[in-house]
Scaffold this active site. Structure first.
Site, mmCIF file in Angstrom:
data_model
loop_
_atom_site.group_PDB
_atom_site.id
_atom_site.type_symbol
_atom_site.label_atom_id
_atom_site.label_comp_id
_atom_site.label_asym_id
_atom_site.label_seq_id
_atom_site.Cartn_x
_atom_site.Cartn_y
_atom_site.Cartn_z
ATOM 1 N N GLY A 90 78.199 29.483 34.629
ATOM 2 C CA GLY A 90 76.902 29.084 34.064
ATOM 3 C C GLY A 90 76.192 28.058 34.936
ATOM 4 N NE ARG A 142 73.280 23.661 26.743
ATOM 5 C CZ ARG A 142 74.330 24.047 25.997
ATOM 6 N NH1 ARG A 142 74.481 23.570 24.781
ATOM 7 N NH2 ARG A 142 75.230 24.885 26.492
ATOM 8 C CE LYS A 163 78.099 23.312 31.667
ATOM 9 N NZ LYS A 163 77.766 23.535 30.237
ATOM 10 C CD GLN A 202 79.192 35.846 33.799
ATOM 11 O OE1 GLN A 202 79.341 34.636 34.028
ATOM 12 N NE2 GLN A 202 78.938 36.298 32.597
ATOM 13 N N GLY A 211 76.751 35.502 29.150
ATOM 14 C CA GLY A 211 77.506 34.903 28.048
ATOM 15 C C GLY A 211 78.998 34.779 28.349
ATOM 16 N N GLY A 261 80.331 25.416 18.582
ATOM 17 C CA GLY A 261 80.609 26.512 17.658
ATOM 18 C C GLY A 261 81.447 25.958 16.505
ATOM 19 C CB SER A 320 79.852 -15.866 59.562
ATOM 20 O OG SER A 320 80.668 -16.568 58.668
HETATM 21 C C1 UD1 Z 1 80.765 27.327 24.090
HETATM 22 C C2 UD1 Z 1 81.218 28.099 22.840
HETATM 23 C C3 UD1 Z 1 81.212 27.151 21.647
HETATM 24 C C4 UD1 Z 1 82.119 25.953 21.935
HETATM 25 C C5 UD1 Z 1 81.716 25.273 23.253
HETATM 26 C C6 UD1 Z 1 82.777 24.261 23.599
HETATM 27 C C7 UD1 Z 1 80.485 30.430 23.141
HETATM 28 C C8 UD1 Z 1 79.483 31.466 22.772
HETATM 29 N N1 UD1 Z 1 80.308 29.212 22.609
HETATM 30 O O1 UD1 Z 1 79.434 26.909 23.877
HETATM 31 O O2 UD1 Z 1 81.696 27.838 20.494
HETATM 32 O O3 UD1 Z 1 82.032 25.036 20.856
HETATM 33 O O4 UD1 Z 1 81.654 26.241 24.319
HETATM 34 O O5 UD1 Z 1 82.549 23.678 24.811
HETATM 35 O O6 UD1 Z 1 81.408 30.730 23.872
HETATM 36 N N2 UD1 Z 1 79.845 30.533 31.293
HETATM 37 C C9 UD1 Z 1 80.065 31.571 32.190
HETATM 38 N N3 UD1 Z 1 79.262 32.662 32.154
HETATM 39 C C10 UD1 Z 1 78.289 32.812 31.238
HETATM 40 C C11 UD1 Z 1 78.080 31.768 30.306
HETATM 41 C C12 UD1 Z 1 78.868 30.648 30.353
HETATM 42 O O7 UD1 Z 1 80.955 31.486 33.033
HETATM 43 O O8 UD1 Z 1 77.622 33.858 31.256
HETATM 44 C C13 UD1 Z 1 80.687 29.336 31.370
HETATM 45 C C14 UD1 Z 1 79.891 28.074 31.619
HETATM 46 O O9 UD1 Z 1 79.813 27.816 33.025
HETATM 47 C C15 UD1 Z 1 80.710 27.002 30.895
HETATM 48 C C16 UD1 Z 1 81.450 27.790 29.802
HETATM 49 O O10 UD1 Z 1 81.347 29.151 30.146
HETATM 50 O O11 UD1 Z 1 81.636 26.383 31.750
HETATM 51 C C17 UD1 Z 1 80.848 27.548 28.422
HETATM 52 O O12 UD1 Z 1 79.457 27.883 28.466
HETATM 53 P P1 UD1 Z 1 78.374 26.949 27.773
HETATM 54 O O13 UD1 Z 1 77.039 27.555 28.023
HETATM 55 O O14 UD1 Z 1 78.585 25.549 28.122
HETATM 56 O O15 UD1 Z 1 78.750 27.200 26.241
HETATM 57 P P2 UD1 Z 1 78.540 26.208 25.028
HETATM 58 O O16 UD1 Z 1 77.123 26.304 24.577
HETATM 59 O O17 UD1 Z 1 79.054 24.873 25.363
HETATM 60 MG MG MG Z 2 79.618 23.983 27.124
#
Ligand code: UD1
Ligand code: MG
Length: 416
Positions: free
Chosen positions: A9, A13, A20, A71, A76, A138, A369
């Site tokens: 990801g 944010r 990140k 990916q 997601g 979540g 110095s």
């Molecule tokens: C996710 C969980 C949430 C949990 C939280 C805890 C889901 C849908 N939600 O939300 O239930 O409480 O983590 O930290 O899983 N990533 C990928 N590929 C993608 C999307 C994300 O590799 O397509 C990776 C991101 O880089 C990150 C991790 O997955 O390291 C989590 O993604 P993030 O977008 O931070 O999910 P949260 O909104 O935190």
């Molecule tokens: Mg997260």
């Protein structure tokens, strides 16, 4: 056991161009913390899903024994796991999944989680924790105490949003169950993404055993989604590191105003004054005094009873025993002999615009110095320099000489 780390990801944010997981906490990228805990847990070489600025993350992964998996589009967390075909096609045993933005989960917690998963013979286990402010995470939905689903904040009802037990994003799955559930995950949610969290409800409906173990402390459950989160995690890691040093006999005058990276060694009886910044890998001996306002950078080793005072920066240097550098100095790529005294304003000019060079200062040298050492240079034992001297490789010196001026020249004892 196999492991998958999700790190593709962007981290929208964070409002930053840097992926990140490459944001640093006390000098080490967030992803490094996750990988190091995984290695200590004894898991096999982790697969790391990369995507946003994949080449930058791949370059960082060269420091670890990990397998990057691309990916291309970030659709997601469920989609990210689908990319790791090597794990899913060989459907034997369990897989641990860990988001790359959750660096605080401790090894002990991970072990307890693994044990609970084994004991309950679960097909899917989720590591959860209680958060006073669960916003953004979540929620763990239970019916009559039995775990039934994970609901993402955006898709949750207002009642579900009251739930304080949240998903850390760390799971253990039976691979076969995971592979079959992932096929059924859709994109029918507010984000239009394939949520990994949806696999829980799917498995539960199909009669698999799903469990949520509330084992992580609220602090460990702190993930990084924003710059504010990053600062909170930094503060926590710093606090834990300093506590370890205090337990081992190091005095910190103001722990909250001091920064100590992971993997620093500090000897007994050493006092760290406020506002110091100590980077990973630094080694400090016994009974030293450091700071206030000292910056000790990577590759620095300081021997016993040495004093590094205010506004002194030490970088990639070995400082001997009983050395005193009390104020305002830059010591970079330096080797300083036992008992040397480094006057205020001393600079080792180690960079010529292309390369870094070494400065060696002998035992019991007395540096006046504002002395500048133009590296590469070797200063014999017991040499003294006059205030403001500029010492270069052309300054010929032997043990006990006094050198003064710009560039510095030896002076005879008589003239002195
Ligand atoms: C996710 C969980 C949430 C949990 C939280 C805890 C889901 C849908 N939600 O939300 O239930 O409480 O983590 O930290 O899983 N990533 C990928 N590929 C993608 C999307 C994300 O590799 O397509 C990776 C991101 O880089 C990150 C991790 O997955 O390291 C989590 O993604 P993030 O977008 O931070 O999910 P949260 O909104 O935190
Ligand atoms: Mg997260």
């Amino acid at each position: 056991m196999e492991a998958i780390v999700l790190a593709a990801g962007k981290g929208t944010r964070m409002r930053s161009e840097l992926p990140k997981v490459l944001h640093e906490v006390l000098g080490k990228p967030v992803l490094g913390y996750v990988l190091e805990t995984l290695v200590s847990s004894g898991s096999r070489k982790p697969y790391v899903v990369i995507g946003y600025k994949a080449e930058d993350v791949r370059a960082f992964l060269k420091n670890y024994d990990a397998v990057p998996v691309l990916q291309k589009e970030q659709k997601g967390t469920g989609h990210a796991v689908m990319m790791v075909k090597a794990v899913l096609k060989n459907a034997q045993g369990d897989v641990l999944i860990w988001p790359g933005d959750m660096p605080l989960v401790k090894l002990e917690t991970l072990k307890k989680f693994m044990e609970a998963h084994e004991k309950h013979r679960a097909h899917a286990s989720v590591l959860s924790c209680q958060q006073k402010d669960p916003a953004g995470y979540g929620r763990i939905v239970r019916e009559d105490g039995k775990f039934t689903a994970i609901r993402e904040e955006l898709d949750a009802t207002s009642e579900e949003r009251q739930i304080q037990e949240v998903n850390t994003g760390i799971y253990l799955f039976d691979k076969k169950a995971l592979a079959s559930a992932l096929h059924k995950v859709g994109q029918d949610n507010r984000k239009g993404e394939y949520y990994l969290t949806d696999t829980i409800e799917i498995l539960r409906r199909e009669g698999y055993c799903v469990e949520a173990f509330c084992l992580a402390g609220a602090e460990e459950g702190q993930g990084i989604n924003s710059q504010k989160d990053l600062a909170m995690v930094t503060q926590k890691i710093n606090e834990w590191e300093i506590e370890k040093h205090m337990d081992a006999g190091v005095t910190f005058i103001a722990p909250e105003q001091t920064f100590v990276a992971t993997g620093v060694k500090i000897g007994k009886g050493t006092v760290i004054y406020p506002w110091c910044f100590i980077e990973a890998g630094v080694v400090i001996g016994d009974a030293c005094k450091i700071g206030p306002f000292a910056k000790l950078r990577r590759g620095t080793i300081i021997d016993d009873k040495t004093e590094i005072g205010s506004f002194v920066e030490v970088n990639r240097s070995r400082i001997g025993k009983n050395v005193c550098a009390k104020h305002l100095a830059y010591l970079g790529d330096a080797v300083i002999g036992d008992g040397a005294n480094i006057g205020a304003g001393t600079i080792t000019a180690n960079f010529d615009g292309k390369n870094k060079h070494q400065t060696k200062i002998g035992k019991k040298a007395l540096i006046g110095s504002n002395t500048v050492f133009v590296a590469p240079i070797c200063v014999p034992d017991e040499v003294r320099t006059g205030a403001g001297a500029v010492v270069t490789c052309k300054t010929s010196m032997k043990k006990g000489d006094v050198v003064v001026g710009i560039p510095a020249k030896p002076i005879s004892k008589k003239k002195k």
